[in-house]
Design an enzyme around this catalytic site. Structure first.
Site, PDB file in Angstrom:
ATOM      1  N   GLU A 122      41.575  33.674  16.953  1.00 52.04           N
ATOM      2  CA  GLU A 122      41.559  35.245  17.215  1.00 52.04           C
ATOM      3  C   GLU A 122      41.025  35.780  15.712  1.00 52.04           C
ATOM      4  OE1 GLU A 122      42.236  37.261  20.171  1.00 52.04           O
ATOM      5  OE2 GLU A 122      41.813  35.282  20.656  1.00 52.04           O
ATOM      6  N   SER A 393      30.655  42.563  72.766  1.00 51.56           N
ATOM      7  CA  SER A 393      30.336  44.144  73.604  1.00 51.56           C
ATOM      8  C   SER A 393      30.919  45.042  72.828  1.00 51.56           C
ATOM      9  CB  SER A 393      31.052  44.051  74.842  1.00 51.56           C
ATOM     10  OG  SER A 393      29.903  43.160  75.667  1.00 51.56           O
TER      11      SER A 393
END
Length: 757
Positions: A122, A393
């Site tokens: 880091e 449909s």
């Protein structure tokens, strides 16, 4: 300095005399200068201004610096909190994303290589810097301004400071506080104390805060037992723990592991020889426990994805640890009713069958209830939002909408006979009606009620298939929907749609033409109670309200006299449409009231993911839109509406601009003979198979005499709302073999429904 003036002497003449110049505190614009020189500040002015603002800035900085309080130890840091998701009432808990676990330890008592791995991962200048990285801050500011992305400080001290201001550091004011605290930490605490606080508060993924819980979650050991290899892996995932966890992304995790070890070598923490002999360590399995178990897992996953996509600067780890209160759109009672109704589905279905259900509030677009599968932990695929199937449909009302917008009348008559030939982009196509039935000349109202293919293919030809596509997009069907193409067969539902999209489209019908975006998040609150995000629920007009009322009337006839009469038992005004795709690959019922629009879908996928015909089950010869989906819909909506007031649909005010097509004379009657191929549309009335003759006087033709035994005679018993317990079998008479099948020909495979009652 003096300046000249004009005066009169003793002899009366005008003469120049000197007069002292009047000084000003700020000589700007410059006195005595002309033109551009008047507006160019002097060096004295520039220097004075700079020194003034510098002194002011220093004073503000000193005051702010002195106001910052350094925490005594890691336990006084404002720790992260669990994010909780609630049902729509904001009180009942739906679930949590990650359970926050933390344990503060004395990190000076753990192996030195653990802290060294964190430093190598880091902040490799940690032991040299003063607590801040000016270059990193400038880079972060640049990214924030140019890309709109949140970018934090890069030093360990700054990240430790960020933990203290968790929840307020998204603003520039918060970043300034972090910087001041980092400076003060660097001055008042030694590096060992800062590193101790950092390792005790940072999030390592898997719900673990601090190095102690991380060691247990990744390797099942305390931090004091971590090896160099294990410490390097844990340190490597810090920037994005959830995404870089080796269980989720092993390649990235190993890449970061190598980066950390290389950094440890370059900093002199380990030797190259030691580094060469190290192997990537194995982690233990991380179990998310039962937070996502069952149906609610699909709800939590849907909320999580929506928050990450809609809320600015929200990351996975922020969401897990920020202590947010997320209020979803899910209604607790409706969700329970839907889950109970889905359990009434008969046994015997194929293991490949997928069932989905979605209810949407037409007034807001909020998802009221959703069924994406039985158990999220067993199947991380949401049948309602990720799965899709041919619409069948259920697309016919969309073509009817396009026709009404163009001024067509529901009272127009069309040739409903079977076996008619149409030109579909140069290809002859004969879409069949169910049972190869000749309906004769019927109105559009009757055609939609009984889902007559030949009528709607002709209507689509008249309004144009592109108009059907445009209408679909306007009501909420995404443009990117597969097979949503301007071809003649699109009226029969050749497009492959997601259940949530079709439910949202019918919610537009229910809202009388006002379209909303379907969403699952009503509000996101910060840990301090302030609002972080709310969706826009104003909606957008898709079509005129008069058109909407007319369309709803037509779809109400599907329930009143057509393919969904089973639903009448609910006792509320209803509108909707059944749908079954070509070869029975999907079966739908999508219906609505003014307050709820619900889609129930069944579709079957092979092991390879391709669509396949639904295997009949539960005593049905075929699974159609009017069978199991309608049964589930009726059970669910019957219970949901049982304690709700009856709502009426809007009155019809539509005035067609095109004159209705009159009832044709007998000479105009169609004479096509039925083909031998089966169809996928079942009439609910008893049409003739002889050549029809149109009545000469009445606006609505009378029913022709029956010349064949219907496959499903209507029941004479009073229907009741189906129970929650699974039924023993369908109440309908099973279909004879050959009663279904796909439409013959047709681009994309026409799709229709076969109601069973």
């Amino acid at each position: 300095m003096e300046r000249s003036a004009v005066a009169r002497s003793n002899n009366g003449r005008l003469t120049q005399v000197s007069r002292p110049k009047k000084r000003r505190l700020i000589d700007y614009p410059r006195y005595g200068k002309r033109g551009i020189r008047r507006w160019i500040p002097s060096w004295r002015f520039v220097l004075g201004t700079f020194l003034t603002f510098f002194a002011l800035g220093v004073g503000v900085f000193i005051a702010a610096y002195n106001s910052v309080t350094v925490p005594d130890d890691a336990s006084s840091i404002a720790m992260q909190q669990t994010t909780t998701v609630y049902y729509a009432d904001g009180k009942r808990v739906l679930g949590e994303f990650s359970q926050v676990d933390r344990k503060i330890i004395d990190t000076t008592a753990i192996p030195e290589h653990v802290g060294q791995a964190v430093v190598a991962a880091e902040d490799r200048t940690f032991y040299k810097n003063s607590g801040i990285d000016v270059k990193g801050m400038a880079r972060a500011l640049y990214i924030n301004i140019t890309q709109g992305k949140r970018q934090g400080g890069s030093t360990i001290t700054q990240q430790f400071a960020e933990r203290y201001y968790m929840g307020t550091n998204t603003s520039y004011a918060g970043k300034i506080k972090e910087t001041l605290l980092a400076l003060k930490l660097g001055q008042e605490k030694d590096k060992a104390q800062v590193l101790d606080g950092y390792m005790n508060t940072i999030y390592f993924g898997r719900g673990a805060f601090g190095i102690e819980m991380a060691a247990q979650r990744y390797f099942g050991v305390p931090a004091s037992k971590l090896t160099v290899e294990q410490a390097a892996l844990i340190a490597g995932v810090i920037p994005s723990p959830t995404n870089w966890d080796p269980q989720n992304n092993p390649e990235k995790a190993e890449s970061r592991w190598n980066y950390v070890l290389d950094g440890m070598v370059s900093l002199g923490f380990i030797t190259q020889a030691d580094r060469a002999n190290m192997e990537f360590p194995e982690t233990i399995e991380y179990d998310k426990t039962n937070r996502y178990q069952g149906v609610k897992g699909y709800l939590l996953d849907g909320v999580r994805k929506e928050v990450l996509s809609k809320v600015d600067n929200m990351t996975e780890d922020d969401l897990d640890t920020g202590g947010y209160k997320i209020i979803s759109t899910f209604d607790y009672a409706a969700q329970k009713d839907l889950q109970a109704a889905m359990k009434t589905m008969p046994d015997g279905a194929s293991k490949n069958l997928r069932a989905a259900g979605v209810t949407i509030d037409p007034k807001t677009g909020g998802v009221v209830a959703m069924y994406g599968g039985k158990d999220y932990l067993k199947q991380q695929f949401n049948n309602a939002t990720q799965g899709s199937a041919q619409a069948g449909s259920t697309f016919k009302p969309i073509t009817l909408l396009a026709a009404l917008e163009q001024g067509y009348s529901l009272d127009s008559y069309y040739n409903g006979n079977n076996g008619r030939t149409f030109d579909d982009n140069g290809t002859e196509w004969k879409p069949n009606n169910f049972g190869m039935v000749n309906w004769g000349w019927i109105s559009l109202t009757k055609a939609i009620a009984n889902s007559v293919n030949s009528v709607f293919v002709e209507l689509n030809q008249q309004v144009t298939p592109q108009a059907t596509v445009d209408a679909a997009v306007s009501i909420g069907i995404p443009k990117s929907t597969p097979d949503l193409n301007p071809v003649l067969s699109n009226v029969l539902g050749s497009a492959t749609v997601r259940p949530i999209d079709l439910a949202n489209a019918y919610a537009t019908f229910a809202a009388n033409g006002k379209r909303h975006d379907a969403h699952m998040v009503a509000k996101v609150k910060n840990a301090d109670g302030s609002t972080r995000y709310e969706p826009n629920i104003k909606g957008k007009k898709a079509y005129d309200a008069a058109v909407g009322a007319e369309l709803t009337y037509a779809l109400s006839q599907v329930v009143e006299q057509g393919s969904a009469t089973k639903a009448k038992v609910i006792g509320h005004p209803l509108a909707g449409k059944t749908g079954t795709s070509n070869d029975n690959k999907s079966a739908w019922f999508v219906g609505y009231t003014p307050s709820y629009a619900t889609a129930i879908a069944l579709y079957q996928s092979s092991d390879s993911g391709s669509q396949e015909s639904i295997t009949p089950f539960g005593g049905y010869n075929e699974i159609t839109g009017g069978s199991v989906p309608l049964d589930i819909w009726t059970t669910y909506m019957g219970r949901l509406l049982s304690d709700k007031p009856v709502e009426q649909f809007p009155d019809r005010t539509y005035q067609p601009t095109m004159k209705p097509t009159p009832t044709p004379t007998p000479t105009q009657t169609a004479t096509e003979e039925p083909t031998e191929e089966p169809t996928t549309e079942e009439p609910t009335e008893e049409p003739t198979t002889e050549e029809p003759t149109a009545p000469p006087t009445t606006p609505e033709p009378t029913e022709p005499p029956v010349t064949q035994e219907p496959t499903d005679p209507p029941t004479t018993e009073e229907p009741t709302i189906p129970p929650v317990d699974p039924p023993t079998g369908p109440t309908d008479k099973p279909k004879p073999p050959g009663g279904g099948g796909g439409n013959s020909g047709g681009a994309g495979g026409g799709a229709t429904d076969k109601p069973t009652g």
